[in-house]
Scaffold this active site. Structure first.
Site, PDB file in Angstrom:
ATOM      1  N   HIS A   1       0.836  -1.206   0.000  1.00 38.94           N
ATOM      2  CA  HIS A   1       0.000   0.000   0.000  1.00 38.94           C
ATOM      3  C   HIS A   1       0.870   1.256   0.000  1.00 38.94           C
ATOM      4  O   HIS A   1       0.613   2.192  -0.761  1.00 38.94           O
ATOM      5  CB  HIS A   1      -0.904   0.050   1.242  1.00 38.94           C
ATOM      6  CG  HIS A   1      -1.950  -0.996   1.306  1.00 38.94           C
ATOM      7  ND1 HIS A   1      -2.148  -1.766   2.426  1.00 38.94           N
ATOM      8  CD2 HIS A   1      -2.873  -1.400   0.399  1.00 38.94           C
ATOM      9  CE1 HIS A   1      -3.152  -2.598   2.212  1.00 38.94           C
ATOM     10  NE2 HIS A   1      -3.605  -2.403   0.986  1.00 38.94           N
TER      11      HIS A   1
ATOM     12  N   ARG B   1      -2.356  -6.137  -7.903  1.00 37.39           N
ATOM     13  CA  ARG B   1      -1.309  -7.129  -7.689  1.00 37.39           C
ATOM     14  C   ARG B   1      -1.340  -8.230  -8.734  1.00 37.39           C
ATOM     15  O   ARG B   1      -0.322  -8.674  -9.207  1.00 37.39           O
ATOM     16  CB  ARG B   1      -1.473  -7.788  -6.314  1.00 37.39           C
ATOM     17  CG  ARG B   1      -1.186  -6.890  -5.154  1.00 37.39           C
ATOM     18  CD  ARG B   1      -1.604  -7.560  -3.896  1.00 37.39           C
ATOM     19  NE  ARG B   1      -3.015  -7.909  -4.037  1.00 37.39           N
ATOM     20  CZ  ARG B   1      -3.778  -8.394  -3.102  1.00 37.39           C
ATOM     21  NH1 ARG B   1      -3.301  -8.657  -1.928  1.00 37.39           N
ATOM     22  NH2 ARG B   1      -5.047  -8.651  -3.317  1.00 37.39           N
TER      23      ARG B   1
END
Length: 161
Positions: free
Chosen positions: A17, A90
């Site tokens: 993050h 991702r």
């Protein structure tokens, strides 16, 4: 002023993050990290704890603001005078989910754009869910989360909360 909104539950915030926040902050004049509640998930950390962990983890990024929201994302984005949603990806599974969300946003408001940032390879396997599970079983968290988050996870699971 270009304002981007990076929404998520961030329970807990990970180095993946943080990487997205750092890179996203370079694309806009101000990046609002919008900590949201997810009614489909039981949170490990309270909203206040998540906000504080993020604040401490992004203090090196000058153009970041951390906020909370429980409203519809498009409404929140507009309330921040923004038209940009920044999301990290991702894997292909993330893309399918986020692509659908981006299309919903576009359906609701054609002026709002979603920008996807691909994760750094070294964080491609890191998720908040995986981190919580790893912490629960005493696994190695080094390099996956900020040091303060690691400490809080270890405290949370060692105390049985």
């Amino acid at each position: 002023m270009r304002i981007g909104v990076c929404p998520g539950s961030f329970d807990p915030v990970t180095n993946g993050h943080i990487d997205i926040f750092e890179r996203g902050s370079k694309l806009v004049d101000k990046l609002v990290i919008a900590v949201s509640s997810n009614p489909n998930k039981h949170s490990l950390f309270t909203m206040e704890e998540r906000v504080q962990l993020i604040k401490n983890s992004v203090s090196h990024i000058p153009n970041v603001e951390i906020d909370c929201t429980s409203e519809l994302l498009n409404d929140y984005v507009k309330s921040k005078d923004s038209r940009i949603i920044i999301r990290g990806l991702r894997a292909l599974s993330d893309f399918e989910y986020e692509f659908q969300r981006a299309l919903f946003s576009k359906y609701l408001d054609d002026d709002i754009e979603t920008v996807f940032i691909m994760t750094n390879n070294k964080y491609s396997f890191v998720s908040s869910t995986g981190i919580r599970e790893l912490a629960k079983f005493g696994g190695k968290l080094d390099g996956l989360v900020p040091d303060e988050v690691k400490t809080k996870l270890e405290e949370r699971f060692s105390s049985g909360k």
